[in-house]
Write an enzyme that holds these catalytic residues in place. Structure first.
Site: not given
Ligand code: NAD
Ligand code: DAU
Length: 359
Positions: A132-134, A158, A162
């Site tokens: 992730t970019d975080e 988190y 990562k």
């Molecule tokens: P998600 O939370 O929707 O899904 C995670 C999946 O991993 C789930 O199906 C869960 O059951 C599985 N999991 C959790 N722990 C596990 C374990 N110990 N063994 C096997 N499976 C396990 O997450 P997502 O949003 O689909 O993110 C997927 C990946 O991409 C993550 O690594 C996250 O850090 C990364 N990522 C997410 C975003 C985003 O915006 N969602 C952006 C950049 C990177």
């Molecule tokens: O940047 C990549 C990341 O983006 C991934 O690595 C993470 O897995 C993914 O969850 C996401 O993280 P964020 O914290 O940016 O996503 P989230 O959807 O939780 O929040 C997006 C923005 O919105 C953040 O600034 C917090 C804000 N927010 C979020 C929630 C859930 C609100 O204002 N209200 C809310 O109820």
């Protein structure tokens, strides 16, 4: 065949579906089915022999060893993680366990497997770690976007977990020559996004007539990418990425949170207008409620995607306008999916995170 971990979650499921829509190469999908893992995301693959689902933990070394020995995958893509920042603030332990210990155990199993491969298979093998970019921390308003060489400055449990996993992956390449690739992507949105995250939460709450909780002043900036574009970037990195390299993935699409919420409300006003009986609401925008900020809230993320564009020729297919419209439409058409994920544990989470956040 390939092995995908976390393939029942949001991005993993989109990846598996897209992979099998474009190729006949089978996928072993290892997912523990945490609260975020949902087999319904993969329902369209029911009966498809190219998809082998295994419920299990990436930290279960014996299980991973046996899967590697049995299926001999040519590639592993590690999506499995705890992924929600707010949950990591309420309880970091699961993040340390899966994101750090889990990635470490997976790497150990993969290292042993890869060491025993024969020449060509060994050379062609890839371990792609999805990150992730975080991990890069928070940008000020006028800072340049994150490049791959930006220093790591994670600010939440988190992102720290990562970051640790990224470091382990890097170390396994430098120390053991494991052929790894790492991708760091910006915020994704699209189908199957669990409604604890901003965009699906806003859609789901709006449709239920519930408040739309915006943290702090709503001016935090995220850089949004449609999930299928993230999947196409990962496929491209697998095809052509240079071993040991890191690729940032993003669509040059920075937006303040409050703008995102207004956009979602505007599309809903158009596609599912509030009925007369619901006036004087008249617009979903009237549900917007400012609430107490997330502790340690990162102000701005922005990805510089020049490297993947220049070196691998990747570009996103969707603009934000097309992607967000498809997303809202998907939630309108999949109300059963939404209802099914709003189980007791989901309601408990909403209660825990939002009760007590003063308006
Ligand atoms: P998600 O939370 O929707 O899904 C995670 C999946 O991993 C789930 O199906 C869960 O059951 C599985 N999991 C959790 N722990 C596990 C374990 N110990 N063994 C096997 N499976 C396990 O997450 P997502 O949003 O689909 O993110 C997927 C990946 O991409 C993550 O690594 C996250 O850090 C990364 N990522 C997410 C975003 C985003 O915006 N969602 C952006 C950049 C990177
Ligand atoms: O940047 C990549 C990341 O983006 C991934 O690595 C993470 O897995 C993914 O969850 C996401 O993280 P964020 O914290 O940016 O996503 P989230 O959807 O939780 O929040 C997006 C923005 O919105 C953040 O600034 C917090 C804000 N927010 C979020 C929630 C859930 C609100 O204002 N209200 C809310 O109820």
């Amino acid at each position: 065949m390939i092995l995908v971990t976390g393939g029942a979650g949001f991005i993993g499921a989109n990846f598996v579906l897209d992979w099998l829509a474009q190729s006949d190469e089978p996928v072993i999908n290892l997912d523990v089915l945490s609260y975020a893992g949902n087999c319904e995301n993969l329902a369209s693959l029911s009966g498809d022999e190219r998809h082998i689902f295994v419920q299990g933990d990436i930290a279960d070394s014996a299980l991973v060893d046996s899967l590697l020995a049995q299926y001999q995958p040519r590639t592993i893509i590690n999506f499995a993680a705890e992924s929600h920042v707010d949950r990591s603030i309420h309880g970091p332990e699961d993040f340390i366990q899966t994101n750090i210990v889990g990635t470490f155990r997976l790497l150990e199993a993969v290292r042993a497997y890869w060491n025993n491969l024969q020449d060509e298979a060994k050379q062609n093998f890839r371990f792609l770690h999805v990150s992730t970019d975080e991990v890069y921390g928070s940008l000020a308003k006028d800072d340049p976007a994150f490049t791959e060489t930006h220093r790591y400055e994670p600010n939440s449990p988190y992102s720290a977990s990562k970051a640790a996993s990224d470091h382990l992956v890097r170390a396994y390449h430098h120390t053991y020559a494991l052929p790894v690739l790492t991708t760091n992507c910006s915020n994704n949105y699209g189908p199957f996004h669990f409604p604890e995250k901003l965009i699906p939460l806003m859609i789901v709450n709006a449709l239920a007539g519930k408040p739309l909780p915006v943290y702090g002043d709503g001016q935090q900036i995220r850089d949004w990418l449609y999930v299928k574009d993230h999947c196409s970037a990962i496929r491209r990195v697998l095809e052509a990425g240079k071993v040991g390299e890191v690729y940032n993935i993003g669509g040059w699409n920075e937006k303040p949170n409050i703008d995102i919420v207004h956009t979602v409300c505007g599309i809903l006003d158009e596609l599912r207008p509030l009925s007369n009986t619901q006036s004087p609401l008249s617009s979903y925008r009237n549900l917007i409620t400012y609430v107490t900020d997330r502790p340690g809230h990162d102000r701005r993320y922005a990805i510089d995607a020049s490297k993947i564009e220049r070196e691998l020729g990747w570009k996103p297919a969707e603009t934000f306008d097309t992607g967000i419209r498809k997303t809202v439409q998907w939630y309108l058409e999949n109300q059963d999916w939404v209802a099914n994920v709003q189980s007791g544990t989901y309601r408990e989470w909403v209660e825990k995170n939002y009760t007590g956040r003063a308006a």
